[in-house]
Design a protein around this motif. Structure first.
Motif, PDB file in Angstrom:
ATOM      1  N   ARG A  77       0.837  -1.201   0.000  1.00 44.15           N
ATOM      2  CA  ARG A  77       0.000   0.000   0.000  1.00 44.15           C
ATOM      3  C   ARG A  77       0.869   1.247   0.000  1.00 44.15           C
ATOM      4  N   CYS A  78       1.926   1.241   0.842  1.00 45.59           N
ATOM      5  CA  CYS A  78       2.845   2.376   0.859  1.00 45.59           C
ATOM      6  C   CYS A  78       3.532   2.518  -0.492  1.00 45.59           C
ATOM      7  N   LEU A  79       3.854   1.378  -1.119  1.00 49.02           N
ATOM      8  CA  LEU A  79       4.510   1.402  -2.409  1.00 49.02           C
ATOM      9  C   LEU A  79       3.663   2.121  -3.438  1.00 49.02           C
ATOM     10  N   LEU A  80       2.379   1.792  -3.493  1.00 45.41           N
ATOM     11  CA  LEU A  80       1.501   2.418  -4.472  1.00 45.41           C
ATOM     12  C   LEU A  80       1.381   3.918  -4.227  1.00 45.41           C
ATOM     13  N   LYS A  81       1.281   4.278  -2.948  1.00 49.63           N
ATOM     14  CA  LYS A  81       1.188   5.691  -2.606  1.00 49.63           C
ATOM     15  C   LYS A  81       2.477   6.411  -2.979  1.00 49.63           C
ATOM     16  N   GLY A  82       3.637   5.783  -2.636  1.00 50.91           N
ATOM     17  CA  GLY A  82       4.914   6.411  -2.923  1.00 50.91           C
ATOM     18  C   GLY A  82       5.213   6.487  -4.399  1.00 50.91           C
ATOM     19  N   ALA A  83       4.736   5.484  -5.145  1.00 43.68           N
ATOM     20  CA  ALA A  83       4.997   5.492  -6.575  1.00 43.68           C
ATOM     21  C   ALA A  83       4.342   6.684  -7.237  1.00 43.68           C
ATOM     22  N   ILE A 107       5.332  12.119  -9.834  1.00 42.96           N
ATOM     23  CA  ILE A 107       5.254  13.572  -9.822  1.00 42.96           C
ATOM     24  C   ILE A 107       6.643  14.170  -9.721  1.00 42.96           C
ATOM     25  N   GLY A 108       7.470  13.572  -8.819  1.00 38.47           N
ATOM     26  CA  GLY A 108       8.792  14.118  -8.586  1.00 38.47           C
ATOM     27  C   GLY A 108       9.711  13.956  -9.777  1.00 38.47           C
ATOM     28  N   PHE A 109       9.595  12.842 -10.491  1.00 42.46           N
ATOM     29  CA  PHE A 109      10.520  12.575 -11.571  1.00 42.46           C
ATOM     30  C   PHE A 109       9.975  13.026 -12.932  1.00 42.46           C
ATOM     31  N   GLY A 110       8.710  13.427 -12.976  1.00 45.04           N
ATOM     32  CA  GLY A 110       8.127  13.829 -14.232  1.00 45.04           C
ATOM     33  C   GLY A 110       7.466  12.664 -14.923  1.00 45.04           C
ATOM     34  N   ALA A 158      10.088   4.346  -5.346  1.00 44.57           N
ATOM     35  CA  ALA A 158      10.604   4.768  -6.646  1.00 44.57           C
ATOM     36  C   ALA A 158      11.391   3.653  -7.315  1.00 44.57           C
ATOM     37  N   VAL A 159      12.104   2.871  -6.529  1.00 47.70           N
ATOM     38  CA  VAL A 159      12.891   1.769  -7.082  1.00 47.70           C
ATOM     39  C   VAL A 159      12.001   0.567  -7.379  1.00 47.70           C
ATOM     40  N   ALA A 160      11.121   0.238  -6.460  1.00 51.34           N
ATOM     41  CA  ALA A 160      10.243  -0.918  -6.649  1.00 51.34           C
ATOM     42  C   ALA A 160       9.347  -0.750  -7.868  1.00 51.34           C
ATOM     43  N   ILE A 211      18.309   2.125  -9.515  1.00 53.38           N
ATOM     44  CA  ILE A 211      19.051   1.651  -8.350  1.00 53.38           C
ATOM     45  C   ILE A 211      18.636   2.471  -7.136  1.00 53.38           C
ATOM     46  N   GLY A 212      18.615   1.856  -5.970  1.00 49.90           N
ATOM     47  CA  GLY A 212      18.357   2.583  -4.733  1.00 49.90           C
ATOM     48  C   GLY A 212      19.437   2.313  -3.710  1.00 49.90           C
ATOM     49  N   ASN A 213      19.525   3.212  -2.729  1.00 51.27           N
ATOM     50  CA  ASN A 213      20.444   3.022  -1.614  1.00 51.27           C
ATOM     51  C   ASN A 213      19.722   3.431  -0.347  1.00 51.27           C
TER      52      ASN A 213
END
Length: 347
Positions: A12-18, A23-26, A90-92, A98-100
């Protein structure tokens, strides 16, 4: 500022964050190819951090400034995070290749929440999370925490509980004080110890005689600064992931062999960084990135046993009561490290 070492990530958090990531990446994907020279192509990609830019990414910045990413066909944008920021969606969702994250439990808890991500390399071989006290009231061992006031961010309380359990100490034998990350409360005696990353210049006001009780030395073995990708990226673009690992490993090797020059590259990229403070910390920083393990297995090496220990610790603390614990193979893979074995510097 204190870096979080534990948070919950679910589908659920993933969908919200995606959605936020889009929006952030365009509207356009960061996974696009652009020509850089006649007959040459490069992949424009995002490295998504979960925390603010810091010396934790010294080698990454060196790789970028020295053209190592470009030599691997990658045009890398390093995207910082910050407090209360979760870069995993964003990575998922493949908005970032890539993420860190600050700490390996992030990946474990995300996986337990059903988020399809996998660690491919460990930036730091040991975690620099530590408990700082002052000579007037030193805490050199976990046993000496009894009867003391321990200040730590709420998200890091789980690590204190792990330390206590590993050392046979009951939680009611000390006073846990949730707080922020400025060292003032320790300096003024409001608490007897506080948590910081040992490599963070924020610890400088505590002075050279500060007492340091490292989480790792107290029996809690975690990786710091692990790199991770989505399962889909790992399956469909392993060559791109390997290219990134090769390039960033070269950046860290450069930092190891040329620490002052690496700091200069970092300050040139991020002028707000204090050069003098970074130079004071760089030797300690590199001791967490390179050790006996990297001398034989190369930069980024990981051990399955350390992931298994972490998983067992969190199970004992009841972190998977309402969800299935992931397996070690779901949390991490050695496939990218194996593919780049011959190329990753062994220092």
């Amino acid at each position: 500022m204190e870096r979080s070492v534990s948070y919950s990530t679910t589908r659920r958090c993933l969908l919200k964050g995606a959605g936020s990531a889009l929006i952030g990446f365009g509207a356009t994907s960061v996974l696009k190819t652009v020509g850089v020279a006649a007959g040459a192509e490069t992949l424009s990609m995002q490295l998504q951090l979960d925390w603010l830019m810091s010396n934790q990414f010294l080698g990454d910045v060196a790789a970028k400034r020295l053209g190592y990413f470009e030599e691997e066909g990658l045009d890398v944008t390093i995207s910082p995070g910050g407090p209360q920021f979760n870069g995993i969606p964003a990575v998922a969702s493949e908005q970032a290749l890539i993420g860190n994250v600050s700490s390996s439990p992030h990946i474990m808890l995300a996986r337990a929440g059903g988020v399809p991500i996998t660690c491919v390399a460990a930036g730091f071989q040991r975690h620099p999370f530590a408990y700082f006290s002052l000579p007037r009231n030193p805490i050199r061992t976990p046993a000496e925490m009894r009867g003391k006031r321990i200040g730590t961010p709420q998200v890091s309380v789980i690590l204190l509980r792990a330390l206590l359990k590993a050392n046979g100490i009951q939680e009611n034998e000390l006073d846990i004080v949730p707080m922020g990350s400025e060292p003032g409360p320790l300096l003024t005696g409001q608490v007897d110890a506080m948590t910081f990353w040992e490599t963070d210049p924020i610890v400088k006001p505590l002075g050279p005689d500060a007492i340091i009780l490292r989480l790792w030395d107290a029996g809690i073995r975690l990786y710091a600064s692990p790199y991770y990708v989505s399962d889909s990226t790992l399956r469909r673009q392993p060559d791109r992931v390997a290219a990134f690992v090769r390039a960033v490993s070269r950046g860290w090797a450069y930092a190891k062999q040329n620490p002052e020059k690496a700091v200069d590259l970092y300050v040139a990229e991020y002028p707000s960084a204090d050069r003098a403070s970074e130079l004071e910390q760089v030797g300690l920083l590199l001791s967490y990135v390179f050790n006996d393990e990297t001398k034989t297995a190369g930069w980024g090496a990981m051990q399955r046993e350390i992931w298994a220990d972490q998983l067992d610790m969190y199970e004992q603390l009841g972190q998977f009561t309402n969800r299935k614990a992931p397996t070690v193979d779901e949390m991490m893979t050695l496939s990218i490290l194996d593919a780049t074995q011959a190329d990753r510097p062994k220092l």
